[in-house]
Design a protein around this motif. Structure first.
Motif, short mmCIF file in Angstrom:
data_model
loop_
_atom_site.label_atom_id
_atom_site.label_comp_id
_atom_site.label_asym_id
_atom_site.label_seq_id
_atom_site.Cartn_x
_atom_site.Cartn_y
_atom_site.Cartn_z
N PRO A 127 0.84 -1.19 0.00
CA PRO A 127 0.00 0.00 0.00
C PRO A 127 0.88 1.25 0.00
O PRO A 127 2.03 1.22 0.46
CB PRO A 127 -0.80 -0.12 1.30
CG PRO A 127 0.05 -0.98 2.19
CD PRO A 127 0.73 -1.94 1.27
N PRO A 128 0.38 2.36 -0.52
CA PRO A 128 1.20 3.58 -0.64
C PRO A 128 1.86 4.01 0.67
O PRO A 128 3.01 4.46 0.66
CB PRO A 128 0.18 4.63 -1.11
CG PRO A 128 -0.86 3.84 -1.84
CD PRO A 128 -0.97 2.53 -1.11
N GLU A 129 1.15 3.83 1.79
CA GLU A 129 1.69 4.32 3.07
C GLU A 129 2.89 3.50 3.56
O GLU A 129 3.59 3.91 4.49
CB GLU A 129 0.60 4.34 4.14
CG GLU A 129 0.05 2.97 4.54
CD GLU A 129 -1.14 2.53 3.71
OE1 GLU A 129 -1.87 1.63 4.17
OE2 GLU A 129 -1.33 3.08 2.61
N LEU A 130 3.15 2.34 2.94
CA LEU A 130 4.28 1.51 3.39
C LEU A 130 5.44 1.51 2.39
O LEU A 130 6.48 0.92 2.66
CB LEU A 130 3.81 0.06 3.62
CG LEU A 130 2.92 -0.18 4.83
CD1 LEU A 130 2.51 -1.64 4.92
CD2 LEU A 130 3.62 0.25 6.12
N ARG A 131 5.28 2.17 1.27
CA ARG A 131 6.32 2.11 0.24
C ARG A 131 7.60 2.83 0.65
O ARG A 131 8.70 2.40 0.32
CB ARG A 131 5.77 2.66 -1.08
CG ARG A 131 4.74 1.73 -1.69
CD ARG A 131 4.04 2.30 -2.90
NE ARG A 131 2.90 1.47 -3.27
CZ ARG A 131 1.96 1.84 -4.12
NH1 ARG A 131 2.02 3.03 -4.71
NH2 ARG A 131 0.95 1.02 -4.40
N GLU A 132 7.46 3.92 1.38
CA GLU A 132 8.65 4.62 1.85
C GLU A 132 9.40 3.78 2.89
O GLU A 132 10.64 3.74 2.89
CB GLU A 132 8.26 5.98 2.45
CG GLU A 132 9.43 6.80 3.01
CD GLU A 132 10.45 7.19 1.93
OE1 GLU A 132 11.53 7.67 2.33
OE2 GLU A 132 10.17 7.04 0.73
N LYS A 133 8.66 3.11 3.74
CA LYS A 133 9.29 2.23 4.73
C LYS A 133 10.05 1.11 4.02
O LYS A 133 11.17 0.75 4.41
CB LYS A 133 8.22 1.64 5.66
CG LYS A 133 8.77 0.76 6.78
CD LYS A 133 7.64 0.26 7.67
CE LYS A 133 8.15 -0.64 8.80
NZ LYS A 133 8.98 0.09 9.77
N ALA A 134 9.45 0.57 2.96
CA ALA A 134 10.11 -0.49 2.20
C ALA A 134 11.37 0.04 1.52
O ALA A 134 12.38 -0.67 1.42
CB ALA A 134 9.14 -1.06 1.16
N LEU B 204 14.26 -1.95 3.07
CA LEU B 204 14.58 -3.04 2.15
C LEU B 204 15.29 -2.58 0.88
O LEU B 204 15.65 -3.42 0.06
CB LEU B 204 13.29 -3.79 1.74
CG LEU B 204 12.36 -4.27 2.86
CD1 LEU B 204 11.18 -5.01 2.24
CD2 LEU B 204 13.10 -5.15 3.84
N ARG B 205 15.41 -1.26 0.69
CA ARG B 205 15.95 -0.67 -0.55
C ARG B 205 15.01 -0.89 -1.73
O ARG B 205 15.42 -0.82 -2.88
CB ARG B 205 17.33 -1.25 -0.89
CG ARG B 205 18.36 -1.09 0.20
CD ARG B 205 19.73 -1.57 -0.21
NE ARG B 205 19.71 -2.98 -0.61
CZ ARG B 205 20.05 -3.41 -1.81
NH1 ARG B 205 20.44 -2.55 -2.74
NH2 ARG B 205 20.05 -4.69 -2.09
N ARG C 258 2.23 -6.89 3.06
CA ARG C 258 2.46 -6.18 4.33
C ARG C 258 3.29 -7.03 5.29
O ARG C 258 4.17 -6.52 5.99
CB ARG C 258 1.14 -5.80 4.98
CG ARG C 258 0.29 -4.86 4.13
CD ARG C 258 -1.00 -4.47 4.83
NE ARG C 258 -1.93 -3.84 3.90
CZ ARG C 258 -2.71 -2.81 4.19
NH1 ARG C 258 -2.68 -2.29 5.40
NH2 ARG C 258 -3.51 -2.30 3.28
N SER C 259 2.99 -8.32 5.33
CA SER C 259 3.72 -9.22 6.23
C SER C 259 5.14 -9.43 5.73
O SER C 259 6.07 -9.60 6.54
CB SER C 259 2.99 -10.55 6.35
OG SER C 259 1.69 -10.36 6.88
N GLN C 260 5.34 -9.45 4.41
CA GLN C 260 6.69 -9.59 3.87
C GLN C 260 7.58 -8.43 4.31
O GLN C 260 8.78 -8.60 4.50
CB GLN C 260 6.63 -9.66 2.34
CG GLN C 260 5.98 -10.92 1.82
CD GLN C 260 5.73 -10.88 0.32
OE1 GLN C 260 5.95 -9.86 -0.33
NE2 GLN C 260 5.27 -11.99 -0.25
N LEU C 261 6.98 -7.27 4.49
CA LEU C 261 7.74 -6.10 4.95
C LEU C 261 7.79 -6.01 6.47
O LEU C 261 8.86 -5.84 7.06
CB LEU C 261 7.12 -4.82 4.39
CG LEU C 261 7.62 -3.49 4.96
CD1 LEU C 261 9.10 -3.29 4.65
CD2 LEU C 261 6.80 -2.31 4.44
#
Length: 350
Positions: free
Chosen positions: A52-59, A63-64, A195-198
């Motif tokens: 989801p968009p809200e987790l892409r920056e965290k990834a 995770l690069r 989400r769980s993979q991240l």
């Protein structure tokens, strides 16, 4: 039918217009709850592997991961699979391959290494990792008893929480292979969640009701092999593991098991004397009603059963994947694991 016709025939023109106007409460979809909305979003994410968009920056930070690296890495993994002399058949869809890439933070050699190990353990220990059928009578009975349940709501860190209740597993009726296959089925059911993979997983293990026959289900050799499989061959980010209500005769068993973990995973294990101690670290609101939450465990089990049945064909199709163990021992494509099968056999002999 006659009565309906008579009733409409006396309506005035204005009434007729009102009669044929759309009725919002009938035509509009019912308003979704937040939980239902998240469930729909996660189902769509699962199909594509997209976060989801809200987790892409965290990834990106952790995770690069970015769109260009992601596509390049997926292509390289597919090339690895196609050129691998031992891999005869393997899933190549994005959600599957992203299990390994995200677990290994986009180190492509390490992701390929873990994929090879994953295929190897499935081939070497089919009694633990194959025939994951939710309609299998023994597996269905263990699920129905509530032995292992992924909770519908995530924890405060967004992690999927998996609850294990040892007292709900009957060691007189089922052996360690049934226990392992139930765990494997639940894991496979969850592994494609982006989400769980991240964000990873939280494990809550309630050992209340544990008996000596539970402990004797597993030989020490099998415990060593299984923990090796979990740590090195299963693409899961284990973020926190809680144990609660361990009886005095089970302490040594769990001390032995934890001693086999890597230092990183050891630091993520917590032991609690009581359920009230546990709820200092896990919000009771997400737990079953029996642990202080609002949703009865029975309802969670029913939801799990419905979800597993939807995925039944996918779970059974995992057995179509194949790696040639003899060819694997001769393979030099990945330097660090060309003797994967041999290393597992050594564990069996030690």
């Amino acid at each position: 039918m006659t009565r309906i016709k008579m009733a409409t025939s006396v309506l005035q023109p204005e009434d007729c217009r009102r009669e044929h106007e759309p009725k919002p409460d009938i035509i509009e979809s019912p308003r979704l709850t937040d939980d239902e909305r998240v469930h729909i979003l996660e189902a769509k994410e699962r199909e594509t592997g997209e976060l989801p968009p809200e987790l892409r920056e965290k990834a990106r930070i952790e995770l690069r991961e970015d769109p260009i690296l992601r596509e390049e890495a997926l292509n390289q993994m597919r090339h690895f699979i196609e050129k691998h002399p031992a891999i005869k058949k393997c899933r190549q869809d994005a959600p599957f391959l992203l299990r390994f890439l995200r677990t290994k933070k986009y180190s492509i050699p390490q992701a390929c290494s873990m994929l090879e190990r994953y295929l190897t353990i499935r081939q070497m220990y089919p009694q633990w990792f194959q025939k994951l059928d939710p309609l299998d009578p023994k597996i269905a009975a263990v699920i129905d008893a509530g032995y292992l349940v992924p909770l519908p709501k995530r924890d405060a860190e967004g992690r999927r929480v998996v609850l294990s209740c040892m007292g709900r597993f009957d060691p007189h009726l089922y052996d360690s292979c049934v226990m392992a296959r139930v765990h494997s089925m639940i894991v496979e059911h969850l592994l494609d969640e982006p989400r769980s993979q991240l964000l990873g997983y939280t494990h809550v293990n309630d050992e209340a009701g544990m008996q000596m026959p539970h402990i004797s289900l597993w030989s020490l050799t099998d415990v060593r092999i299984m923990l090796n499989c979990i740590q090195n061959s299963t693409p899961m980010r284990h973020k926190r593991t809680h144990f609660v209500n361990i009886p005095h005769y089970g302490v040594r068993f769990f001390e032995f098991a934890v001693s086999l973990l890597s230092d990183k995973l050891k630091d993520r294990v917590m032991f609690h004397r009581t359920s009230s101690d546990l709820t200092k670290y896990v919000d009771p609101a997400i737990l079953p009603k029996e642990y202080g939450g609002t949703v009865p465990l029975k309802d969670m089990i029913e939801e799990l059963k419905r979800n597993l049945l939807k995925q039944r064909e996918e779970l059974l199709a995992l057995d179509d994947m194949c790696i040639d163990l003899y060819a694997l021992e001769k393979n030099d494509l990945t330097q660090d694991i060309h003797s994967t099968a041999g290393s597992f056999r050594k564990l069996e002999l030690d």
